[in-house]
Design an enzyme around this catalytic site. Structure first.
Site, PDB file in Angstrom:
ATOM      1  N   LYS A 170     -36.515   7.717 -10.037  1.00 38.50           N
ATOM      2  CA  LYS A 170     -37.203   8.775 -10.795  1.00 38.50           C
ATOM      3  C   LYS A 170     -38.501   9.128 -10.078  1.00 38.50           C
ATOM      4  O   LYS A 170     -39.420   8.324 -10.012  1.00 38.50           O
ATOM      5  CB  LYS A 170     -37.553   8.294 -12.211  1.00 38.50           C
ATOM      6  CG  LYS A 170     -38.111   9.422 -13.060  1.00 38.50           C
ATOM      7  CD  LYS A 170     -38.978   8.948 -14.214  1.00 38.50           C
ATOM      8  CE  LYS A 170     -40.396   8.680 -13.827  1.00 38.50           C
ATOM      9  NZ  LYS A 170     -41.174   9.874 -13.420  1.00 38.50           N
ATOM     10  N   SER A 222     -50.076   3.777 -10.438  1.00 33.40           N
ATOM     11  CA  SER A 222     -51.385   3.292 -10.882  1.00 33.40           C
ATOM     12  C   SER A 222     -51.291   1.930 -11.572  1.00 33.40           C
ATOM     13  O   SER A 222     -50.231   1.538 -12.066  1.00 33.40           O
ATOM     14  CB  SER A 222     -51.995   4.310 -11.838  1.00 33.40           C
ATOM     15  OG  SER A 222     -51.173   4.409 -12.981  1.00 33.40           O
ATOM     16  N   GLU A 243     -46.409  -2.115  -6.803  1.00 30.41           N
ATOM     17  CA  GLU A 243     -47.376  -1.725  -5.765  1.00 30.41           C
ATOM     18  C   GLU A 243     -48.358  -0.775  -6.424  1.00 30.41           C
ATOM     19  O   GLU A 243     -48.051   0.392  -6.645  1.00 30.41           O
ATOM     20  CB  GLU A 243     -46.654  -1.015  -4.606  1.00 30.41           C
ATOM     21  CG  GLU A 243     -45.670  -1.875  -3.850  1.00 30.41           C
ATOM     22  CD  GLU A 243     -46.355  -2.890  -2.941  1.00 30.41           C
ATOM     23  OE1 GLU A 243     -47.594  -2.976  -2.919  1.00 30.41           O
ATOM     24  OE2 GLU A 243     -45.619  -3.610  -2.241  1.00 30.41           O
ATOM     25  N   CYS A 277     -52.805   4.747  -1.350  1.00 30.62           N
ATOM     26  CA  CYS A 277     -53.157   3.491  -2.032  1.00 30.62           C
ATOM     27  C   CYS A 277     -54.094   2.648  -1.177  1.00 30.62           C
ATOM     28  O   CYS A 277     -55.120   2.179  -1.641  1.00 30.62           O
ATOM     29  CB  CYS A 277     -51.896   2.722  -2.368  1.00 30.62           C
ATOM     30  SG  CYS A 277     -50.843   2.465  -0.943  1.00 30.62           S
ATOM     31  N   GLU A 374     -61.194   3.458  -8.306  1.00 36.89           N
ATOM     32  CA  GLU A 374     -60.407   4.146  -7.271  1.00 36.89           C
ATOM     33  C   GLU A 374     -60.549   5.662  -7.443  1.00 36.89           C
ATOM     34  O   GLU A 374     -60.135   6.210  -8.455  1.00 36.89           O
ATOM     35  CB  GLU A 374     -58.931   3.749  -7.415  1.00 36.89           C
ATOM     36  CG  GLU A 374     -58.058   4.379  -6.359  1.00 36.89           C
ATOM     37  CD  GLU A 374     -56.568   4.066  -6.538  1.00 36.89           C
ATOM     38  OE1 GLU A 374     -56.063   4.106  -7.667  1.00 36.89           O
ATOM     39  OE2 GLU A 374     -55.920   3.804  -5.513  1.00 36.89           O
TER      40      GLU A 374
HETATM   41  P1  NAD Z   1     -48.827   6.996 -12.045  1.00 38.31           P
HETATM   42  O1  NAD Z   1     -48.885   5.568 -12.408  1.00 38.31           O
HETATM   43  O2  NAD Z   1     -49.511   7.977 -12.927  1.00 38.31           O
HETATM   44  O3  NAD Z   1     -47.335   7.517 -11.937  1.00 38.31           O
HETATM   45  C1  NAD Z   1     -46.398   6.916 -11.091  1.00 38.31           C
HETATM   46  C2  NAD Z   1     -45.014   7.062 -11.661  1.00 38.31           C
HETATM   47  O4  NAD Z   1     -44.913   6.313 -12.874  1.00 38.31           O
HETATM   48  C3  NAD Z   1     -44.598   8.478 -11.999  1.00 38.31           C
HETATM   49  O5  NAD Z   1     -43.260   8.655 -11.604  1.00 38.31           O
HETATM   50  C4  NAD Z   1     -44.723   8.516 -13.511  1.00 38.31           C
HETATM   51  O6  NAD Z   1     -43.913   9.474 -14.145  1.00 38.31           O
HETATM   52  C5  NAD Z   1     -44.307   7.105 -13.889  1.00 38.31           C
HETATM   53  N1  NAD Z   1     -44.772   6.646 -15.199  1.00 38.31           N
HETATM   54  C6  NAD Z   1     -45.871   7.047 -15.891  1.00 38.31           C
HETATM   55  N2  NAD Z   1     -45.965   6.367 -17.064  1.00 38.31           N
HETATM   56  C7  NAD Z   1     -44.922   5.506 -17.095  1.00 38.31           C
HETATM   57  C8  NAD Z   1     -44.502   4.494 -18.013  1.00 38.31           C
HETATM   58  N3  NAD Z   1     -45.163   4.261 -19.145  1.00 38.31           N
HETATM   59  N4  NAD Z   1     -43.414   3.772 -17.704  1.00 38.31           N
HETATM   60  C9  NAD Z   1     -42.739   3.979 -16.548  1.00 38.31           C
HETATM   61  N5  NAD Z   1     -43.093   4.927 -15.649  1.00 38.31           N
HETATM   62  C10 NAD Z   1     -44.167   5.675 -15.912  1.00 38.31           C
HETATM   63  O7  NAD Z   1     -49.374   7.051 -10.561  1.00 38.31           O
HETATM   64  P2  NAD Z   1     -49.666   8.308  -9.660  1.00 38.31           P
HETATM   65  O8  NAD Z   1     -50.890   8.999 -10.200  1.00 38.31           O
HETATM   66  O9  NAD Z   1     -48.421   9.091  -9.468  1.00 38.31           O
HETATM   67  O10 NAD Z   1     -50.019   7.615  -8.250  1.00 38.31           O
HETATM   68  C11 NAD Z   1     -51.305   7.266  -7.891  1.00 38.31           C
HETATM   69  C12 NAD Z   1     -51.513   5.774  -7.987  1.00 38.31           C
HETATM   70  O11 NAD Z   1     -50.514   5.089  -7.230  1.00 38.31           O
HETATM   71  C13 NAD Z   1     -52.826   5.322  -7.377  1.00 38.31           C
HETATM   72  O12 NAD Z   1     -53.450   4.375  -8.205  1.00 38.31           O
HETATM   73  C14 NAD Z   1     -52.422   4.674  -6.064  1.00 38.31           C
HETATM   74  O13 NAD Z   1     -53.344   3.752  -5.556  1.00 38.31           O
HETATM   75  C15 NAD Z   1     -51.116   4.085  -6.420  1.00 38.31           C
HETATM   76  N6  NAD Z   1     -50.309   3.867  -5.217  1.00 38.31           N
HETATM   77  C16 NAD Z   1     -50.082   2.575  -4.797  1.00 38.31           C
HETATM   78  C17 NAD Z   1     -49.372   2.316  -3.639  1.00 38.31           C
HETATM   79  C18 NAD Z   1     -49.124   0.916  -3.162  1.00 38.31           C
HETATM   80  O14 NAD Z   1     -48.275   0.718  -2.303  1.00 38.31           O
HETATM   81  N7  NAD Z   1     -49.798  -0.082  -3.675  1.00 38.31           N
HETATM   82  C19 NAD Z   1     -48.857   3.390  -2.896  1.00 38.31           C
HETATM   83  C20 NAD Z   1     -49.083   4.686  -3.347  1.00 38.31           C
HETATM   84  C21 NAD Z   1     -49.801   4.905  -4.523  1.00 38.31           C
END
Ligand code: NAD
Length: 472
Positions: A170, A222, A243, A277, A374
């Site tokens: 997804k 996140s 991650e 990230c 962040e």
């Molecule tokens: P997000 O957590 O808002 O969303 C990520 C995904 O999770 C989306 O597909 C979203 O629809 C889904 N999601 C949201 N709520 C959910 C729930 N309750 N249950 C299951 N899925 C749900 O993150 P974002 O804003 O898309 O990405 C940015 C964040 O990702 C930053 O904090 C960044 O540091 C982190 N990130 C980490 C890495 C790593 O490898 N550690 C890599 C890239 C990004």
């Protein structure tokens, strides 16, 4: 405009509800994204569960071949995927943008095909033969973010398939289209049901985390969402790889020549507009070279052309979405109110799109959000320090622990200091360099589990010990 659809059991399917996806550089529509119903999620999981029956038993060499076909299909469609990615994500085609991301997809796919998980013999004696086998876990649910949508999809999907699992992915509701197209292409070269894609809003991710027939969730996103997923996955005791976010610190020692490292530091901080990230998100610089370092960084940052990523001269696109844009605006404003000085940028650009110029803020310290949280955007705080032990302690004063870096000409000393950083990867004279053969993951609240390399592949398997007692 191309047609997008859910990818379930080898077919592209429409649905009743659609979301319009817009280009963050122009506000223009890019395409319509299907919103999967819960019944369609069930259908995708059921297809993956059926395909698992045979895919998990396919000989390893056949799976290696299949991963090779994935690399081939990405290469063949690279131009289309890169252009779609730029339109929906905003990143430039050139530089470290879409073409670079597609190149990363191919490199990671190729490297993962080459990895092996051989049976380990723990004892082979006249009394016993004890073997450790690695078995696929079943249906893997992959939930991805909007910053590197295709590369992260590949990081999740390819090792899962390589090890005999089947997948339902997804993508983020901000950037679903390029992933739907990627999975459509991949599904054409795999048996039906091995890979499936559903799209929708956050509640669909929650439904995946709760789903009784999904055995593992691999999630990149996140920290807040990571916590929710851990809660939703608890009832079914799913395996998790999380991650999550980072607030990586870099520490520059007094022996550094600022002009010699400025370009690398800017690259580490502003890759993908800071929406990475493991980007460098706080820079601690020794007081003896602070002014010089600030000037050198500014000289590099102000040379990077910003604009619509489809223009081949552009190296910085817009921030991906309004939520992130508003966050960067308010964090920078707060830092300036707290006494920080903007050496470049410092306010959003005027006109259409979520454009925010590269921003470097000096004379800030802990106590403001730009340093403590962040930012995930194009704004770097540069913080002065006088004592290295104090700098290490301040770098570690964070709930996150994804990456960190030490910058110095004295490699032994730098390596020793790097070992004192509380993070999953500590770089010396670099920041954010990742490789398909080197494990990557976070500590503390940046998550758990690793991706890449042998250790990353093992995350998609469970251990089965075969313990044979030999009579005699
Ligand atoms: P997000 O957590 O808002 O969303 C990520 C995904 O999770 C989306 O597909 C979203 O629809 C889904 N999601 C949201 N709520 C959910 C729930 N309750 N249950 C299951 N899925 C749900 O993150 P974002 O804003 O898309 O990405 C940015 C964040 O990702 C930053 O904090 C960044 O540091 C982190 N990130 C980490 C890495 C790593 O490898 N550690 C890599 C890239 C990004």
């Amino acid at each position: 405009m191309p047609e997008f659809g859910l990818i379930i059991d080898g077919s592209k399917l429409p649905t009743e509800e659609w979301m319009e996806i817009r280009n963050p550089a122009t506000g223009e529509p890019v395409g319509s994204c299907p919103v999967a119903t819960k019944a369609q999620l069930d259908q995708a999981v059921a297809a993956a569960a059926r395909a698992f029956e045979s895919w998990s038993k396919v000989p390893d060499a056949e799976r290696v071949e299949a991963v090779g076909r994935i690399a081939g299909v990405i290469e063949k469609n690279a131009a289309e995927l890169a252009s779609l990615l730029t339109k929906e994500q905003g990143k430039p085609l050139k530089g470290m943008g879409s073409e670079f991301e597609i190149g990363g997809c191919m490199a990671w796919t190729g490297a993962t095909a080459a990895l092996q998980l051989p049976v380990k013999v723990l004892e082979d004696s006249p009394q016993a033969r004890v073997e450790l086998h690695r078995k696929p876990v079943g249906v893997v649910g992959s939930i991805t973010p909007w910053n590197w949508p295709l590369m992260i999809a590949i990081w999740h999907v390819v090792p899962a398939i390589r090890t005999g699992n089947t997948v339902v992915i997804k993508p983020s509701p901000y950037t679903p289209l390029s992933t739907l197209r990627l999975i459509e292409l991949i599904s054409e070269v795999l048996p039906a049901g091995v890979i499936n894609a559903v799209a929708g809003r956050d509640d669909l991710g929650q439904a995946m985390s709760e789903h009784p027939d999904i055995r593992k969730i691999v999630f990149t996103g996140s920290c807040a969402t990571g916590r929710k997923i851990m809660g939703s996955a608890a009832n079914t005791l799913k395996r998790l790889t999380l991650e999550l976010g980072g607030n990586d610190a870099g520490i520059v020692l007094p022996d550094v020549d600022p002009g010699a490292v400025a370009e690398r530091i800017i690259g580490g901080a502003f890759i993908n507009n800071g929406q990475t990230c493991a980007a460098l998100k706080r820079l601690y610089v020794h007081e003896s070279i602070y002014d010089e370092m600030c000037d050198a960084l500014t000289a590099v940052a102000t040379q990077i052309p910003m604009g619509n990523g489809l223009d081949e001269n552009v190296l910085q696109g817009p921030v991906q979405n309004q939520m992130q844009y508003d966050k960067v605006c308010s964090m920078v404003e707060e830092a300036l109110q707290a006494g920080g000085k903007a050496l470049c940028g410092g306010a959003p650009a005027s006109g259409a799109g979520y454009f925010y110029p590269l921003t470097i803020i000096r004379d800030v310290s802990e106590g403001c959000r730009l340093v403590d949280e962040e930012q995930f955007g194009p704004a770097l705080p540069v913080i002065v320090y006088s004592d290295i032990d104090d700098a290490i302690e301040r770098a570690n004063r964070s709930d996150n622990g994804l990456g960190g870096s030490i910058w110095s000409g004295d490699l032994d000393k730098a390596a020793e200091l790097a070992g004192r950083l509380e993070c999953g990867t500590a770089w010396v004279n670099a920041h954010g360099d990742i490789r398909p053969d080197v494990p990557f993951g976070g500590v503390k609240q940046s998550g758990f589990g690793v991706e890449f390399g042998q250790e990353g592949l093992e995350e998609y398997t469970s251990v089965q010990v075969v313990n044979i007692r030999i009579e005699g």
